[in-house]
Design a protein around this motif. Structure first.
Motif, PDB file in Angstrom:
ATOM      1  N   LEU A 231       2.496  13.593   4.080  1.00 18.22           N
ATOM      2  CA  LEU A 231       2.555  12.315   4.787  1.00 18.22           C
ATOM      3  C   LEU A 231       1.282  12.043   5.584  1.00 18.22           C
ATOM      4  CD1 LEU A 231       6.272  12.358   5.909  1.00 18.22           C
ATOM      5  CD2 LEU A 231       5.219  10.764   4.295  1.00 18.22           C
ATOM      6  N   VAL A 232       0.681  13.068   6.142  1.00 14.07           N
ATOM      7  CA  VAL A 232      -0.594  12.870   6.845  1.00 14.07           C
ATOM      8  C   VAL A 232      -1.677  12.456   5.853  1.00 14.07           C
ATOM      9  CG1 VAL A 232      -2.443  14.093   8.072  1.00 14.07           C
ATOM     10  CG2 VAL A 232      -0.077  14.369   8.796  1.00 14.07           C
ATOM     11  N   TYR A 233      -1.714  13.119   4.702  1.00 14.03           N
ATOM     12  CA  TYR A 233      -2.678  12.761   3.667  1.00 14.03           C
ATOM     13  C   TYR A 233      -2.449  11.317   3.198  1.00 14.03           C
ATOM     14  CZ  TYR A 233      -5.274  12.839  -0.710  1.00 14.03           C
ATOM     15  OH  TYR A 233      -6.132  12.544  -1.724  1.00 14.03           O
ATOM     16  N   ALA A 234      -1.187  10.946   3.000  1.00 21.48           N
ATOM     17  CA  ALA A 234      -0.861   9.583   2.573  1.00 21.48           C
ATOM     18  C   ALA A 234      -1.242   8.567   3.646  1.00 21.48           C
ATOM     19  CB  ALA A 234       0.624   9.476   2.242  1.00 21.48           C
ATOM     20  N   ALA A 235      -0.994   8.903   4.910  1.00 17.85           N
ATOM     21  CA  ALA A 235      -1.347   7.981   5.996  1.00 17.85           C
ATOM     22  C   ALA A 235      -2.854   7.761   6.060  1.00 17.85           C
ATOM     23  CB  ALA A 235      -0.828   8.525   7.326  1.00 17.85           C
ATOM     24  N   ILE A 236      -3.615   8.813   5.854  1.00 19.60           N
ATOM     25  CA  ILE A 236      -5.076   8.671   5.838  1.00 19.60           C
ATOM     26  C   ILE A 236      -5.511   7.779   4.686  1.00 19.60           C
ATOM     27  CG2 ILE A 236      -7.236   9.929   5.469  1.00 19.60           C
ATOM     28  CD1 ILE A 236      -5.914  12.283   6.989  1.00 19.60           C
ATOM     29  N   ASP A 237      -4.910   7.982   3.524  1.00 16.30           N
ATOM     30  CA  ASP A 237      -5.251   7.176   2.354  1.00 16.30           C
ATOM     31  C   ASP A 237      -4.860   5.717   2.558  1.00 16.30           C
ATOM     32  OD1 ASP A 237      -6.247   6.876  -0.304  1.00 16.30           O
ATOM     33  OD2 ASP A 237      -4.151   6.780  -1.009  1.00 16.30           O
ATOM     34  N   PHE A 238      -3.647   5.478   3.067  1.00 19.93           N
ATOM     35  CA  PHE A 238      -3.213   4.098   3.317  1.00 19.93           C
ATOM     36  C   PHE A 238      -4.078   3.433   4.390  1.00 19.93           C
ATOM     37  CE2 PHE A 238       1.194   5.495   1.858  1.00 19.93           C
ATOM     38  CZ  PHE A 238       1.034   4.931   0.601  1.00 19.93           C
ATOM     39  N   GLY A 239      -4.464   4.189   5.398  1.00 19.76           N
ATOM     40  CA  GLY A 239      -5.320   3.629   6.445  1.00 19.76           C
ATOM     41  C   GLY A 239      -6.678   3.246   5.915  1.00 19.76           C
ATOM     42  N   SER A 240      -7.213   4.063   5.036  1.00 17.41           N
ATOM     43  CA  SER A 240      -8.506   3.754   4.429  1.00 17.41           C
ATOM     44  C   SER A 240      -8.411   2.494   3.571  1.00 17.41           C
ATOM     45  CB  SER A 240      -8.975   4.942   3.590  1.00 17.41           C
ATOM     46  OG  SER A 240     -10.170   4.631   2.931  1.00 17.41           O
TER      47      SER A 240
ATOM     48  N   ALA B 285      -6.139   0.092   3.829  1.00 21.32           N
ATOM     49  CA  ALA B 285      -5.856  -1.061   4.682  1.00 21.32           C
ATOM     50  C   ALA B 285      -7.111  -1.541   5.386  1.00 21.32           C
ATOM     51  CB  ALA B 285      -4.784  -0.694   5.705  1.00 21.32           C
ATOM     52  N   ARG B 286      -7.945  -0.627   5.789  1.00 26.23           N
ATOM     53  CA  ARG B 286      -9.144  -0.997   6.532  1.00 26.23           C
ATOM     54  C   ARG B 286     -10.214  -1.616   5.648  1.00 26.23           C
ATOM     55  NH1 ARG B 286     -12.631   3.147   9.895  1.00 26.23           N
ATOM     56  NH2 ARG B 286     -14.016   1.629  10.765  1.00 26.23           N
ATOM     57  N   HIS B 287     -10.424  -1.040   4.474  1.00 30.51           N
ATOM     58  CA  HIS B 287     -11.505  -1.518   3.612  1.00 30.51           C
ATOM     59  C   HIS B 287     -11.119  -2.750   2.802  1.00 30.51           C
ATOM     60  CE1 HIS B 287     -14.146   1.715   4.656  1.00 30.51           C
ATOM     61  NE2 HIS B 287     -13.240   2.620   4.327  1.00 30.51           N
ATOM     62  N   GLU B 288      -9.841  -2.830   2.409  1.00 31.51           N
ATOM     63  CA  GLU B 288      -9.418  -3.961   1.590  1.00 31.51           C
ATOM     64  C   GLU B 288      -8.630  -4.991   2.384  1.00 31.51           C
ATOM     65  OE1 GLU B 288      -7.403  -2.478  -1.835  1.00 31.51           O
ATOM     66  OE2 GLU B 288      -8.982  -1.030  -2.271  1.00 31.51           O
ATOM     67  N   ASN B 289      -8.417  -4.738   3.679  1.00 29.27           N
ATOM     68  CA  ASN B 289      -7.674  -5.637   4.561  1.00 29.27           C
ATOM     69  C   ASN B 289      -6.318  -5.989   3.951  1.00 29.27           C
ATOM     70  OD1 ASN B 289      -7.240  -6.932   6.922  1.00 29.27           O
ATOM     71  ND2 ASN B 289      -8.490  -8.729   6.432  1.00 29.27           N
ATOM     72  N   ASP B 290      -5.615  -4.965   3.486  1.00 32.87           N
ATOM     73  CA  ASP B 290      -4.329  -5.122   2.809  1.00 32.87           C
ATOM     74  C   ASP B 290      -3.205  -4.936   3.824  1.00 32.87           C
ATOM     75  OD1 ASP B 290      -2.267  -5.243   1.030  1.00 32.87           O
ATOM     76  OD2 ASP B 290      -2.736  -3.353   0.013  1.00 32.87           O
ATOM     77  N   SER B 291      -2.429  -5.993   4.062  1.00 36.78           N
ATOM     78  CA  SER B 291      -1.359  -5.905   5.060  1.00 36.78           C
ATOM     79  C   SER B 291      -0.230  -4.990   4.596  1.00 36.78           C
ATOM     80  CB  SER B 291      -0.816  -7.293   5.375  1.00 36.78           C
ATOM     81  OG  SER B 291      -0.259  -7.881   4.219  1.00 36.78           O
ATOM     82  N   GLU B 292      -0.011  -4.882   3.300  1.00 33.48           N
ATOM     83  CA  GLU B 292       1.025  -3.990   2.787  1.00 33.48           C
ATOM     84  C   GLU B 292       0.659  -2.529   3.061  1.00 33.48           C
ATOM     85  OE1 GLU B 292       3.158  -3.030  -1.470  1.00 33.48           O
ATOM     86  OE2 GLU B 292       2.210  -4.975  -1.178  1.00 33.48           O
ATOM     87  N   ALA B 293      -0.612  -2.208   2.967  1.00 30.89           N
ATOM     88  CA  ALA B 293      -1.059  -0.842   3.234  1.00 30.89           C
ATOM     89  C   ALA B 293      -0.865  -0.481   4.706  1.00 30.89           C
ATOM     90  CB  ALA B 293      -2.514  -0.664   2.824  1.00 30.89           C
TER      91      ALA B 293
ATOM     92  N   TYR C 212       2.697   0.638   5.009  1.00 34.80           N
ATOM     93  CA  TYR C 212       2.854   1.988   4.467  1.00 34.80           C
ATOM     94  C   TYR C 212       2.240   3.028   5.403  1.00 34.80           C
ATOM     95  CZ  TYR C 212       4.404   0.034   0.008  1.00 34.80           C
ATOM     96  OH  TYR C 212       5.090  -0.615  -0.969  1.00 34.80           O
ATOM     97  N   LEU C 213       1.133   2.675   6.026  1.00 34.54           N
ATOM     98  CA  LEU C 213       0.505   3.574   6.995  1.00 34.54           C
ATOM     99  C   LEU C 213       1.460   3.855   8.146  1.00 34.54           C
ATOM    100  CD1 LEU C 213      -1.850   5.037   8.449  1.00 34.54           C
ATOM    101  CD2 LEU C 213      -2.569   2.793   9.262  1.00 34.54           C
ATOM    102  N   ALA C 214       2.097   2.818   8.661  1.00 38.93           N
ATOM    103  CA  ALA C 214       3.029   2.997   9.779  1.00 38.93           C
ATOM    104  C   ALA C 214       4.218   3.871   9.376  1.00 38.93           C
ATOM    105  CB  ALA C 214       3.512   1.637  10.277  1.00 38.93           C
ATOM    106  N   VAL C 215       4.763   3.621   8.191  1.00 37.29           N
ATOM    107  CA  VAL C 215       5.903   4.414   7.728  1.00 37.29           C
ATOM    108  C   VAL C 215       5.500   5.874   7.517  1.00 37.29           C
ATOM    109  CG1 VAL C 215       7.497   4.731   5.794  1.00 37.29           C
ATOM    110  CG2 VAL C 215       7.108   2.450   6.713  1.00 37.29           C
ATOM    111  N   ALA C 216       4.334   6.091   6.924  1.00 36.95           N
ATOM    112  CA  ALA C 216       3.869   7.467   6.698  1.00 36.95           C
ATOM    113  C   ALA C 216       3.607   8.182   8.021  1.00 36.95           C
ATOM    114  CB  ALA C 216       2.612   7.462   5.837  1.00 36.95           C
ATOM    115  N   ALA C 217       3.066   7.479   8.994  1.00 33.75           N
ATOM    116  CA  ALA C 217       2.784   8.091  10.297  1.00 33.75           C
ATOM    117  C   ALA C 217       4.081   8.471  11.018  1.00 33.75           C
ATOM    118  CB  ALA C 217       1.956   7.148  11.156  1.00 33.75           C
ATOM    119  N   VAL C 218       5.060   7.581  11.004  1.00 30.31           N
ATOM    120  CA  VAL C 218       6.339   7.884  11.657  1.00 30.31           C
ATOM    121  C   VAL C 218       7.044   9.032  10.927  1.00 30.31           C
ATOM    122  CG1 VAL C 218       8.645   6.959  12.152  1.00 30.31           C
ATOM    123  CG2 VAL C 218       6.623   5.591  12.651  1.00 30.31           C
ATOM    124  N   GLY C 219       6.979   9.027   9.608  1.00 27.70           N
ATOM    125  CA  GLY C 219       7.564  10.122   8.837  1.00 27.70           C
ATOM    126  C   GLY C 219       6.897  11.454   9.128  1.00 27.70           C
ATOM    127  N   ALA C 220       5.575  11.443   9.280  1.00 28.35           N
ATOM    128  CA  ALA C 220       4.849  12.677   9.593  1.00 28.35           C
ATOM    129  C   ALA C 220       5.250  13.210  10.966  1.00 28.35           C
ATOM    130  CB  ALA C 220       3.344  12.434   9.535  1.00 28.35           C
TER     131      ALA C 220
END
Length: 92
Positions: free
Chosen positions: A19-28, A30-38, A41-49
């Motif tokens: 989940l930490v790895y997924a959160a890092i990937d989703f954050g990257s 979301a930041r570079h592509e300005n994707d609101s869906e990502a 997913y980042l928030a869900v992965a962070a809370v799950g972690a």
């Protein structure tokens, strides 16, 4: 019981790492592509972690108690039923 606790701890640590790895990937993403869906997913992965890490720590505490490294706290002594209610101020 010890085997179940050890398996639970292992699963929590593996899930936390994923989940930490997924959160890092989703954050990257979301930041570079300005994707609101990502971002979602980042928030869900962070809370799950966080939940997996918390559960893992709780299982480690139970594991250490089962092995005898720690012990339960001593019970509080019962209050005297004849003692005045409210403490020193109320007793005046």
């Amino acid at each position: 019981m010890l085997l179940l606790l050890a398996i639970g701890i292992t699963l929590c640590v593996v899930a936390w790492g994923y989940l930490v790895y997924a959160a890092i990937d989703f954050g990257s993403t979301a930041r570079h592509e300005n994707d609101s869906e990502a971002w979602g997913y980042l928030a869900v992965a962070a809370v799950g972690a966080v939940a997996c890490l918390f559960l893992g720590f709780m299982l480690v505490a139970r594991f250490s108690r089962a092995l005898g490294f720690t012990k339960a706290p001593d019970p509080k002594p019962k209050k005297d039923p004849g003692a005045p209610k409210g403490g020193k101020r109320a007793a005046r």
